[in-house]
Design an enzyme around this catalytic site. Structure first.
Site, PDB file in Angstrom:
ATOM      1  N   GLU A 297      17.190   5.675   9.017  1.00  0.00           N
ATOM      2  CA  GLU A 297      16.067   4.914   8.455  1.00  0.00           C
ATOM      3  C   GLU A 297      14.926   5.014   9.461  1.00  0.00           C
ATOM      4  O   GLU A 297      14.860   4.269  10.436  1.00  0.00           O
ATOM      5  CB  GLU A 297      16.450   3.447   8.227  1.00  0.00           C
ATOM      6  CG  GLU A 297      17.542   3.242   7.211  1.00  0.00           C
ATOM      7  CD  GLU A 297      17.090   3.512   5.787  1.00  0.00           C
ATOM      8  OE1 GLU A 297      15.889   3.811   5.581  1.00  0.00           O
ATOM      9  OE2 GLU A 297      17.936   3.443   4.880  1.00  0.00           O
ATOM     10  N   THR A 332       7.546  -0.147   6.380  1.00  0.00           N
ATOM     11  CA  THR A 332       6.933  -0.082   5.049  1.00  0.00           C
ATOM     12  C   THR A 332       5.472  -0.530   5.048  1.00  0.00           C
ATOM     13  O   THR A 332       4.871  -0.677   3.980  1.00  0.00           O
ATOM     14  CB  THR A 332       7.729  -0.947   4.056  1.00  0.00           C
ATOM     15  OG1 THR A 332       7.861  -2.265   4.583  1.00  0.00           O
ATOM     16  CG2 THR A 332       9.100  -0.340   3.781  1.00  0.00           C
ATOM     17  N   ALA A 491      10.947  -4.824  -0.044  1.00  0.00           N
ATOM     18  CA  ALA A 491      12.030  -4.297  -0.872  1.00  0.00           C
ATOM     19  C   ALA A 491      13.109  -5.354  -1.093  1.00  0.00           C
ATOM     20  O   ALA A 491      13.365  -6.196  -0.235  1.00  0.00           O
ATOM     21  CB  ALA A 491      12.631  -3.062  -0.208  1.00  0.00           C
TER      22      ALA A 491
END
EC number: 1.2.1.3
Length: 540
Positions: A297, A332, A491
């Site tokens: 990630e 993000t 998210a």
């Protein structure tokens, strides 16, 4: 009840090789610590002390460097930690693997019951852990609490998953045969997490991997060791209450040497890594060399596309959090705001006005929306990036300055006037800078969205349903997260989280991400007395 369930499966684990246990150290010459201030007495409710052992393998220890954790809001020392060394890492691996012999024998629903208790224990310390995340990382208190809540939510999700993950029964072409899939745990899972989310990404991995039957080895960021220690103490208490080996979840603090040791060790079949793209590349290479599995990630250079038919009010409200939230320190975070030329000037005007209303201050204080950067190094990266953008012709619409106050504070910054392919726009800088790009068509904007190396999160604001399905389709966004009329951040746990290209391709949390923590076997059972071969082959 849970204790009775698991007592019969417990075996006493030997600790081998022997290792010196942690001893308290006193450093009177050092400056006073926040943990000694009555204002921060709540830290001791999380089991933290002035001096803390930084490794846990069923017992607490630490034989590495003594480091100090600092609060980024004022750069004052919080507490000291004795990091783990290579010997402590060996203890974690050895005892984590030994604990797997106990944990993997438990039926998955019983593992789920323990994970339910983990979630409950975290929920009881929700606000305290959230305050610790805020104190040590620097994000505002609602975000700190929200991060711990995410761990709790993933535990709840994993409890249900413990009764649901399954393979398939497939039709066999051979008479008297059954073809099916069997999923089994892979063993000890290594998890390396980053400073910006010192709790939640471990929780995504931890809860799901545990119900799958794996044990865990966690290395958090060297600059947020107290979060790792506090969480591990909570996990330890639950395993001990269930008469289970606490080494089911081991933990070690430390720097690069410890991380390299985890990536290179063949006894760790899966390494989950959260961090930068360059570091993730090195992890992937080392794990692949030994034919291990990696779950990456990594970075994101995320864009919001504002089409000409977008709801401008929603765009501005979304962009404020997506661009400036967490002081730009989310993977993000929106780094690029690609706006249709007809809305370009209006949105810049309204975004500048909204930025002017962001309340900046101590992230532990009520009403604060924007805290510090995590480190002094990040402040330097901010200054250098602003200067580079100006050299390339960028115009500072808002911000651009380091704030003259204690701590690592900079202004949230808006820069316009750069080309979409400018070097500084193409690069992720982990600070609160957003680049405003002016586009003519949606096709052009999608191309710009996709041209960067990373492929994590993306968003399109539009009212046209045909644009929505273009954006979600084969010629739309190439990111792992594709949003419509919401920002790039935020998210939900039910969907798999992760990205493509240089973001690493990993998927954590929901959907079928559990499969990464298991090995699949295709099994054929012959219940007849014949031995037919597949494809009709005759060998007689």
């Amino acid at each position: 009840m849970a204790s009775a369930i698991f007592r019969c499966g417990f075996r006493t684990l030997s600790v081998f090789p022997k290792r010196t246990l942690y001893l308290n150290r006193h450093y009177s010459a050092m400056s006073s610590l926040l943990i000694e201030d009555p204002k921060y007495a709540w830290l001791k409710q999380l089991g933290l002390e002035v001096d803390n052992p930084g490794a846990f393998w069923g017992s607490w220890g630490g034989n590495g460097e003594v480091t100090t954790s600092y609060c980024p809001a004022n750069n004052k020392p919080i507490a000291r930690v004795t990091q783990g060394d290579e010997g402590d890492l060996e203890m974690c691996i050895y005892n984590g693997k030994a604990a797997w012999d106990v944990w993997a024998d438990l039926p998955a629903p019983q593992r789920g019951e323990v994970v339910r208790q983990l979630g409950h224990a975290l929920r009881e310390k929700l606000e305290l852990l959230g305050k610790l995340v805020t104190l040590e990382m620097g994000k505002i208190l609602p975000e700190g609490i929200g991060e711990v809540q995410e761990y709790v939510d993933v535990c709840d999700y994993a409890v249900g998953l413990s009764r649901m993950f399954a393979g398939q029964v497939l039709p066999s072409e051979r008479p008297g045969h059954i073809l099916l899939e069997q999923w089994n745990p892979i063993g000890l899972v290594g998890v390396i997490t980053a400073f910006n989310f010192p709790v939640a990404p471990f929780g995504w991995n931890n809860a799901v991997a545990l119900v799958c039957g794996n044990t865990m080895l966690w290395k958090g960021a060297p600059t947020t060791p107290l979060c790792s220690i506090a969480v591990t103490k909570i996990l330890q208490s639950v395993f001990e209450a269930n008469k289970l080996p606490p080494a089911i979840c081991t933990m070690i603090t430390g720097g690069t040497k410890i991380g390299i040791g985890i990536t290179k060790d063949k006894r760790i079949p899966l390494v989950s890594f959260t961090g930068s793209c360059p570091a993730g590349n090195k992890v992937a290479v080392e794990v692949t060399k030994r034919f291990g599995k990696h779950l990456l990630e990594l970075g994101g250079n995320n864009a919001i596309i504002v089409n000409e038919d977008a709801d401008v009010d929603m765009v501005v409200r979304s962009a404020v959090f997506a661009c400036a939230g967490t002081a730009g320190q989310r993977c993000t975070t929106t780094r690029r705001l690609i706006i249709h030329e007809s809305l370009h000037d209006e949105i810049i005007y309204r975004l500048k006005k909204a930025y002017g209303q962001i309340k900046i201050g101590d992230p532990l204080d009520s009403g604060i929306l924007y805290g510090p950067l995590h480190s002094k190094e990040a402040v330097e990266a901010f200054k250098n990036t602003v200067a580079e953008a100006q050299d390339l012709g960028g115009k500072i619409e808002y911000g651009g300055n380091v704030l003259d106050r204690p701590g690592n504070y900079v202004e949230p910054t808006i820069i316009s006037g750069l080309e979409h392919d400018a070097s500084v726009v193409q690069r992720e800088t982990f600070v609160p800078i957003v680049y405003i790009l002016k586009m003519k068509t949606l096709d052009e904007a999608i191309a710009w969205n996709n041209e960067v190396d990373q492929g994590l999160s993306s968003s399109l604001f539009t009212k046209d349903v045909s644009n929505v399905f273009l954006w979600m389709g084969a010629k739309g966004s190439d990111c792992g997260i594709v949003n419509v009329n919401i920002p790039t951040s935020g998210a939900e746990i039910g969907g798999a989280f992760g990205g493509n290209k240089h973001t690493g391709g990993g998927r954590e949390s929901g959907s079928d991400s559990w499969k990464q923590y298991m090995r699949r076997s295709t099994c054929t059972i012959n219940y007849s007395k014949d031995l037919p071969l597949a494809q009709g082959i005759k060998f007689e």
